[in-house]
Design an enzyme around this catalytic site. Structure first.
Site, mmCIF file in Angstrom:
data_model
loop_
_atom_site.group_PDB
_atom_site.id
_atom_site.type_symbol
_atom_site.label_atom_id
_atom_site.label_comp_id
_atom_site.label_asym_id
_atom_site.label_seq_id
_atom_site.Cartn_x
_atom_site.Cartn_y
_atom_site.Cartn_z
ATOM 1 N N HIS A 163 -116.794 24.864 -21.499
ATOM 2 C CA HIS A 163 -115.369 25.604 -21.138
ATOM 3 C C HIS A 163 -115.689 27.109 -21.083
ATOM 4 O O HIS A 163 -116.405 27.634 -22.155
ATOM 5 C CB HIS A 163 -114.391 25.088 -22.162
ATOM 6 C CG HIS A 163 -112.976 25.679 -21.901
ATOM 7 N ND1 HIS A 163 -112.305 25.504 -20.569
ATOM 8 C CD2 HIS A 163 -112.095 26.160 -22.542
ATOM 9 C CE1 HIS A 163 -111.260 26.164 -20.592
ATOM 10 N NE2 HIS A 163 -111.159 26.467 -21.934
ATOM 11 N N MET A 314 -80.316 31.773 -33.717
ATOM 12 C CA MET A 314 -81.125 30.599 -33.506
ATOM 13 C C MET A 314 -80.882 29.863 -32.101
ATOM 14 O O MET A 314 -81.750 29.410 -31.535
ATOM 15 C CB MET A 314 -80.852 29.564 -34.648
ATOM 16 C CG MET A 314 -81.627 29.397 -35.682
ATOM 17 S SD MET A 314 -80.913 28.064 -37.019
ATOM 18 C CE MET A 314 -81.680 26.582 -36.443
ATOM 19 N N ASP A 315 -79.597 29.881 -31.872
ATOM 20 C CA ASP A 315 -79.142 29.401 -30.665
ATOM 21 C C ASP A 315 -78.459 30.090 -29.569
ATOM 22 O O ASP A 315 -77.967 29.481 -28.609
ATOM 23 C CB ASP A 315 -78.283 28.083 -30.924
ATOM 24 C CG ASP A 315 -78.693 27.147 -31.933
ATOM 25 O OD1 ASP A 315 -79.814 26.185 -31.398
ATOM 26 O OD2 ASP A 315 -78.593 27.055 -33.128
HETATM 27 C C1 LIG Z 1 -106.775 23.741 -21.308
HETATM 28 C C2 LIG Z 1 -108.135 23.543 -20.578
HETATM 29 C C3 LIG Z 1 -108.359 23.486 -19.410
HETATM 30 C C4 LIG Z 1 -107.404 24.267 -18.435
HETATM 31 O O1 LIG Z 1 -107.504 25.564 -18.581
HETATM 32 P P1 LIG Z 1 -106.472 26.627 -17.487
HETATM 33 O O2 LIG Z 1 -106.898 27.805 -17.968
HETATM 34 O O3 LIG Z 1 -105.313 26.402 -17.868
HETATM 35 O O4 LIG Z 1 -106.842 26.290 -16.078
HETATM 36 C C5 LIG Z 1 -109.603 23.215 -18.976
HETATM 37 N N1 LIG Z 1 -110.678 22.798 -19.964
HETATM 38 C C6 LIG Z 1 -110.359 22.658 -21.027
HETATM 39 C C7 LIG Z 1 -111.671 22.309 -21.931
HETATM 40 C C8 LIG Z 1 -109.210 23.163 -21.772
HETATM 41 O O5 LIG Z 1 -108.897 23.225 -22.957
#
Ligand SMILES: *Cc1c(COP(=O)(O)O)cnc(C)c1O
Length: 373
Positions: A163, A314-315
């Site tokens: 990621h 709150m609301d």
């Molecule tokens: C949330 C997430 C995504 C999507 O990311 P975006 O920036 O919303 O497109 C992709 N891979 C992992 C591991 C995530 O946690």
């Protein structure tokens, strides 16, 4: 129905998914990220659109979200992006979900459960290339553990992923490119060692849009599906075509004329400087209209920006509508979205409360009814 609601346009979501599909080159697959109830937009209707447009995988954060998809009848492979714990494995196996695995010990427990259940569990291996979050750190130790996992009889390694930490940083892509290089050189090493994994994937929304060369076998967009922008640098980039899908609206609950010098709301933090018209909007901080918007944010009424005055309750919260021509109870207030020529984006709303669009929309979508257009 409640007089404050979130309007979700499935047409916009469809356009976004088509756009993303159009940017992926076959045979690259699209995994629709629908964690957190589809980023607050309602997971089931969103997943239907993704499915109809050809997304072949789904990703969720936790096993319960995967089960919700299965219960609604979805048969696509579902990856759980977060950690699945030992006690989750029986459900993971029962509902045919794919956990992210980042230690041989996790795989050992899953393998045992799968053997008992007479199943082969598909998993995706998670690699940490620069988030310091979940995942194997590339190196000899990771190689050795992954080789052990690959040899487990009731585990099938279907995918391997990482990621990006900074994909939305348009001006400086060096960290992102570094992560990509780390990932691909590690998967090359695995392959050289005889461990061939069918699906490699790393691209979130920003990378799926900006870096076609990083698509590999699959892309994993989340925010772009919902028309959310991955950071301010992203807006207005040529070729970026995503459309926001959620608008937040409410009916005006009250209109009141007050004299100059009137204190508004808790602790009287706002005092009128003229005879004023004060409107009440029936949404508050438990709905996601943050307290930090007190005396700071604005909403749209009659196509004009009306400042929030006093503290958000709150609301409910109050707005100054003195300059409008004949505002009335029941008039439609737009908290996020378009009204006549004016527009308040989720990004702008989030910015005024020191947050980001995903966080505010997920929160706003939680208590208010979701209405589909
Ligand atoms: C949330 C997430 C995504 C999507 O990311 P975006 O920036 O919303 O497109 C992709 N891979 C992992 C591991 C995530 O946690």
């Amino acid at each position: 129905m409640r007089a404050a609601w979130a309007e979700v346009s499935l047409d916009q979501i469809r356009k976004n998914v088509r756009y993303l599909m159009g940017r992926t080159t076959p045979p690259t697959k699209l995994m629709g990220v629908v964690k957190a109830n589809g980023y607050g937009h309602g997971v089931i209707p969103v997943a239907r659109v993704l499915e109809a447009e050809g997304a072949s995988y789904f990703a969720v954060a936790i096993p319960q979200e995967g089960i919700e998809l299965r219960d609604a009848g979805f048969r696509e492979p579902i990856l759980i992006l977060g950690r699945s714990f030992d006690e989750d494995y029986p459900l993971v196996l029962e509902y045919d979900l794919m956990p992210a695995i980042f230690s041989a010990e996790q795989a050992r427990v899953l393998n045992e459960g799968a053997a008992k259940a007479g199943k082969i569990a598909s998993v995706h291996i998670k690699i940490d290339t620069g988030m310091a979050r979940l995942g194997f750190v590339p190196g000899p130790e990771a190689m050795e553990e992954i080789a052990r996992i690959a040899a487990m009889p009731n585990i099938r390694i279907e995918g391997i992923f990482s990621h990006f930490a900074t994909a939305s940083s348009v001006r400086d892509d060096s960290y992102c490119r570094g992560q990509f290089a780390k990932f691909t050189s590690f998967t090359d090493e695995l392959e050289a060692a005889g461990i061939k994994i069918p699906l490699k994937h790393i691209s979130n929304s920003a990378a799926a849009i900006l870096y076609p060369e990083m698509q590999l076998d699959m892309v994993r967009p989340g925010m772009a599906v919902y028309g959310l922008y991955a950071g301010p640098e992203f807006m207005g980039l040529p070729g970026v075509e995503v459309y926001p899908a959620m608008e937040i609206k409410a009916k005006l609950a009250s209109v009141k004329r007050v004299p100059s010098g009137t204190k508004i709301g808790y602790d009287g933090t706002f005092e009128t400087k003229r005879e004023s018209l004060i409107g009440v909007v029936p949404m508050g901080y438990v709905d996601g209209v943050r307290r930090s918007l007190g005396n700071k944010g604005a909403v749209l009424l009659h196509g004009r920006r009306c400042p929030i005055v006093g503290k958000v309750c709150m609301d409910q919260f109050m707005i100054d509508i003195t300059d409008l021509d004949d505002p009335r109870e029941n008039d439609e207030v737009v908290i996020i979205g378009r009204q006549e020529g004016e527009y308040i984006s989720a990004e702008e709303f989030a910015e005024s409360c020191g947050s980001v669009s995903i966080e505010v929309l997920c929160q706003l979508g939680r208590r208010m009814p979701l209405v589909y257009k």
